[in-house]
Motif scaffolding. Structure first.
Motif, PDB file in Angstrom:
ATOM      1  N   GLN A  95       0.863  -1.182   0.000  1.00 53.74           N
ATOM      2  CA  GLN A  95       0.000   0.000   0.000  1.00 53.74           C
ATOM      3  C   GLN A  95       0.903   1.236   0.000  1.00 53.74           C
ATOM      4  N   CYS A  96       1.198   1.835   1.151  1.00 51.66           N
ATOM      5  CA  CYS A  96       2.106   2.990   1.124  1.00 51.66           C
ATOM      6  C   CYS A  96       3.536   2.549   0.853  1.00 51.66           C
ATOM      7  N   GLY A  97       3.858   1.317   1.204  1.00 52.83           N
ATOM      8  CA  GLY A  97       5.173   0.762   0.888  1.00 52.83           C
ATOM      9  C   GLY A  97       6.244   0.973   1.939  1.00 52.83           C
ATOM     10  N   PHE A  98       5.936   1.695   3.012  1.00 52.04           N
ATOM     11  CA  PHE A  98       6.989   1.986   3.983  1.00 52.04           C
ATOM     12  C   PHE A  98       7.522   0.716   4.640  1.00 52.04           C
ATOM     13  N   CYS A  99       6.646  -0.197   4.960  1.00 57.36           N
ATOM     14  CA  CYS A  99       7.066  -1.424   5.641  1.00 57.36           C
ATOM     15  C   CYS A  99       7.620  -2.464   4.681  1.00 57.36           C
ATOM     16  N   CYS A 130       2.655  -3.430   9.842  1.00 57.49           N
ATOM     17  CA  CYS A 130       2.210  -2.696   8.648  1.00 57.49           C
ATOM     18  C   CYS A 130       1.016  -1.856   9.052  1.00 57.49           C
ATOM     19  N   ARG A 131       1.197  -0.544   9.013  1.00 55.89           N
ATOM     20  CA  ARG A 131       0.097   0.333   9.425  1.00 55.89           C
ATOM     21  C   ARG A 131      -1.036   0.351   8.406  1.00 55.89           C
ATOM     22  N   CYS A 132      -0.743  -0.078   7.186  1.00 56.06           N
ATOM     23  CA  CYS A 132      -1.787  -0.136   6.160  1.00 56.06           C
ATOM     24  C   CYS A 132      -2.580  -1.441   6.243  1.00 56.06           C
ATOM     25  N   VAL A 134      -1.774  -4.822   5.444  1.00 62.03           N
ATOM     26  CA  VAL A 134      -1.770  -5.711   4.272  1.00 62.03           C
ATOM     27  C   VAL A 134      -1.645  -7.193   4.657  1.00 62.03           C
TER      28      VAL A 134
HETATM   29  S1  FES Z   1       2.084  -0.869   3.229  1.00 62.15           S
HETATM   30 FE1  FES Z   1       1.930   0.947   4.408  1.00 62.15          FE
HETATM   31  S2  FES Z   1       2.837   0.421   6.328  1.00 62.15           S
HETATM   32 FE2  FES Z   1       2.756  -1.425   5.241  1.00 62.15          FE
END
Ligand code: FES
Ligand code: FES
Length: 181
Positions: A95-99, A130-132, A134
């Motif tokens: 999702q946001c890709g940070f993790c 993962c805050r999103c 997934v």
């Molecule tokens: S994809 Fe956004 S924190 Fe995991």
């Protein structure tokens, strides 16, 4: 000075021995794919491979990493062709890709030791936060990555939007000069 092998290259860090590996990688080696999340060993976003083992680089000093082989997300594959990377894209587990870099490194270490992990094994091996949210897609992606690694399945994953395979491999194309009007 601490000498390490980072992504198959010898590196000398002229930093205090107790510098966390995370900061040496990001600030000195410019390998910013390894992310700073909590700095306390809780989130897993800083995960790298050290001698093939997935470890949190915020908890390892460069002195402790002396002489060891470190692999970051930049060194896992030059063209994002690692089965985990392909499967994460195919299953839309980003999702946001940070993790994502930390998860990919933890999953790569898991698959290196267990080519067909089940859900419980995946959850145990990948405690990353993962805050999103997934997580369900993540389990599917890593199960699928196992099938790809075992050559039971092929994925034709498209490159990530806006990033060419050449850029991902570090092959920067020559600048185009505007033609004369
Ligand atoms: S994809 Fe956004 S924190 Fe995991
Ligand atoms: S930044 Fe290392 S575990 Fe969170």
């Amino acid at each position: 000075m601490s000498r390490l092998i980072v992504n198959d290259r010898p590196v000398e860090f002229l930093m205090e021995p107790d510098t966390p590996l995370l900061w040496a990688l990001r600030d000195a080696a410019n390998l910013t794919g390894t992310k700073f999340g909590c700095g306390n060993g809780d989130c897993g976003s800083c995960m790298v491979l050290i001698d093939g083992q997935a470890l949190r680089s915020c908890l390892v000093t460069i002195e402790e990493a002396e002489g060891r082989y470190v692999t970051t997300i930049e060194g896992l594959s030059g063209d994002r062709s690692h089965p985990v990377q392909q499967a994460m894209v195919a299953e839309q587990a980003v999702q946001c890709g940070f993790c994502t870099p930390g998860i990919v490194m933890a999953a790569a270490a898991l698959l290196a030791n267990n080519g067909s992990p089940g859900e419980a094994e995946i959850k145990a091996a990948i405690p990353n936060i993962c805050r999103c949210g997934v997580y369900p897609r993540l389990v599917r992606a890593i199960e699928r990555a196992g099938r790809v690694a075992n050559r039971q399945e092929r994925i034709s994953a498209a490159p990530a939007p806006g990033i060419s395979a050449e850029d991902a491999a570090g092959e920067v194309p020559a600048l185009q000069t505007p033609s004369n009007p």
